[in-house]
Design an enzyme around this catalytic site. Structure first.
Site, PDB file in Angstrom:
ATOM      1  N   ASP A  52       0.844  -1.183   0.000  1.00  0.00           N
ATOM      2  CA  ASP A  52       0.000   0.000   0.000  1.00  0.00           C
ATOM      3  C   ASP A  52       0.890   1.248   0.000  1.00  0.00           C
ATOM      4  O   ASP A  52       1.812   1.353  -0.797  1.00  0.00           O
ATOM      5  CB  ASP A  52      -0.964  -0.047   1.197  1.00  0.00           C
ATOM      6  CG  ASP A  52      -2.098   0.957   1.091  1.00  0.00           C
ATOM      7  OD1 ASP A  52      -3.100   0.650   0.416  1.00  0.00           O
ATOM      8  OD2 ASP A  52      -1.978   2.055   1.649  1.00  0.00           O
ATOM      9  N   TYR A  75      -4.473  13.380   0.941  1.00  0.00           N
ATOM     10  CA  TYR A  75      -4.622  14.807   0.666  1.00  0.00           C
ATOM     11  C   TYR A  75      -3.271  15.435   0.332  1.00  0.00           C
ATOM     12  O   TYR A  75      -3.142  16.180  -0.645  1.00  0.00           O
ATOM     13  CB  TYR A  75      -5.242  15.473   1.892  1.00  0.00           C
ATOM     14  CG  TYR A  75      -5.506  16.950   1.768  1.00  0.00           C
ATOM     15  CD1 TYR A  75      -6.626  17.424   1.085  1.00  0.00           C
ATOM     16  CD2 TYR A  75      -4.640  17.869   2.349  1.00  0.00           C
ATOM     17  CE1 TYR A  75      -6.874  18.787   0.987  1.00  0.00           C
ATOM     18  CE2 TYR A  75      -4.886  19.233   2.266  1.00  0.00           C
ATOM     19  CZ  TYR A  75      -6.002  19.683   1.574  1.00  0.00           C
ATOM     20  OH  TYR A  75      -6.252  21.028   1.474  1.00  0.00           O
ATOM     21  N   HIS A 105      -4.450  -7.745  -0.653  1.00  0.00           N
ATOM     22  CA  HIS A 105      -3.778  -6.480  -0.379  1.00  0.00           C
ATOM     23  C   HIS A 105      -3.005  -6.486   0.938  1.00  0.00           C
ATOM     24  O   HIS A 105      -2.004  -5.788   1.069  1.00  0.00           O
ATOM     25  CB  HIS A 105      -4.836  -5.370  -0.358  1.00  0.00           C
ATOM     26  CG  HIS A 105      -4.277  -3.993  -0.267  1.00  0.00           C
ATOM     27  ND1 HIS A 105      -3.595  -3.399  -1.297  1.00  0.00           N
ATOM     28  CD2 HIS A 105      -4.307  -3.077   0.741  1.00  0.00           C
ATOM     29  CE1 HIS A 105      -3.235  -2.173  -0.935  1.00  0.00           C
ATOM     30  NE2 HIS A 105      -3.645  -1.957   0.296  1.00  0.00           N
TER      31      HIS A 105
END
Length: 376
Positions: free
Chosen positions: A175, A302, A354
């Site tokens: 990830d 973000y 994952h």
């Protein structure tokens, strides 16, 4: 930059009592008229985990296990990194930086730690360094903008070299850990022995990946990718643009937090929630709930919007190894990866998704050891 300071986790009893009270008082919505998991988190599954969390789960047991990993804080670039470590008794062990992602934590590495530090048979062993990402877990929360992939990669390199004194080290992660590892290797080719990942970065247009045409396996991977693009990336859109709005609700409601995170563990693994120990799922949730790190952890999405080179950059020079778990959210086809890395190792795993280190710890640890054995 400061030196390492012991930082054991110690969640106050009042916080745990408040958590149980909130779980017991959850206002549950009525389920939507859709099959389980199709419209989001399955309410029955989330209820079940929340019941265990409130009435059966013992955080103090897990807290002691985590504190056995020598947790410490060190200030790097103005942020307190929370670092866990597990050393090997073998001489010549390789320093290995293990990096988690979202919605994970170092809980993902629980079962691979002994397999990497004290493996059976020949091959390398590792001295493990496992930092929480900035803003995640019980570490510091960045108080200024700019903490995207590149800045984290530089901070972790400083941790490994200037703080811990490793001139050369390896990296492994999935990830965001995979993305940071790739960037860290690209920025520090003389220090990084190699990096192991299960989520390689693929730049350019997709049509460039397969050249003359995809084979049967590649077509199946493309179908999975198209399906994920269509219905699976909503979380990223929210956290990349307006993370604080949703985080307010998740910081107030442990059930709301559980629904958001458990959905990913269900959808991104190949056996759903049944493939995980509920205690592991809940301990991972505690890394977001207890330190109120929901907003600060989502901020990596973000912040990375303004760091495009953090995700797509020139191919790193150090050798790369890829563990291709079949239920990974992005495809990991060897010939698609080769233009983007100095790929020396690629394994098509028989199962797993994952959260490979947590889902299939033996497969994961064996692959990490095989990769580093081939380059050391």
């Amino acid at each position: 930059m400061s030196g390492l300071r012991p930082a054991p986790i110690d969640v106050p009893d009042a916080e745990l009592s408040d958590l149980r009270d909130r779980l017991h008082r959850t206002r549950w919505p009525a389920p939507l008229p859709a099959p389980p998991w199709e419209a989001g988190a399955d309410l029955d599954a989330v209820r079940g985990i929340c019941r265990i969390w409130a009435d059966e789960y013992d955080w103090r047991v897990r807290e002691r296990e985590l504190n056995a990993l020598d947790p410490a804080l060190v200030t790097v670039d103005g942020v307190d990194l929370h670092v866990f470590r597990a050393g090997s008794q073998r001489p010549g062990a390789i320093p290995l930086l293990l990096i988690h992602g979202w919605p994970g934590s170092i809980v993902e590495f629980r079962y691979v730690i002994p397999l990497l530090t004290d493996p059976t048979g020949g091959g390398p062993a590792f001295d493990l360094v496992m930092p929480s990402l900035p803003g995640f877990g019980f570490g510091g929360k960045p108080a200024e903008p700019g903490w995207g992939v590149t800045r984290i990669a530089r901070a972790f390199h400083t941790l490994m070299t200037e703080v811990l004194g490793h001139d050369r080290y390896g990296i492994a992660g999935g990830d965001w850990g995979a993305i940071i590892a790739s960037r860290q290797a690209q920025l520090n080719p003389d220090a990084v022995l190699g990096f192991h990942t299960q989520l390689p970065l693929l730049g350019g247009h997709r049509q460039e990946w397969w050249g003359a045409g995809p084979d049967e396996h590649e077509r199946a991977q493309l179908e999975r990718l198209d399906a994920f693009d269509a219905i699976g990336r909503g979380y990223s859109g929210i956290q990349s643009t307006k993370p604080q709005s949703l985080a307010l609700a998740q910081t107030d409601s442990p059930a709301g937090l559980a629904a958001w995170i458990l959905e990913k563990f269900h959808d991104w693994s190949d056996r759903g929630l049944d493939g995980f120990d509920p205690d592991d799922l809940i301990t991972n949730l505690m890394f977001y709930w207890a330190p109120r790190s929901v907003a600060s952890s989502a901020a990596i999405y973000y912040e990375s919007r303004t760091d495009p080179e953090g995700r797509i950059h020139p191919p790193p020079e150090p050798p790369a190894g890829v563990a291709a778990f079949p239920h990974e959210i992005n495809p990991t086809v060897r010939r698609w990866i080769e233009p983007h890395y100095r790929l020396v190792h690629h394994t098509r795993m028989p199962r797993g998704g994952h959260f490979g280190a947590l889902e299939e710890p033996v497969l994961y640890a064996d692959d990490v050891r095989e990769f580093f054995a081939g380059i050391s």
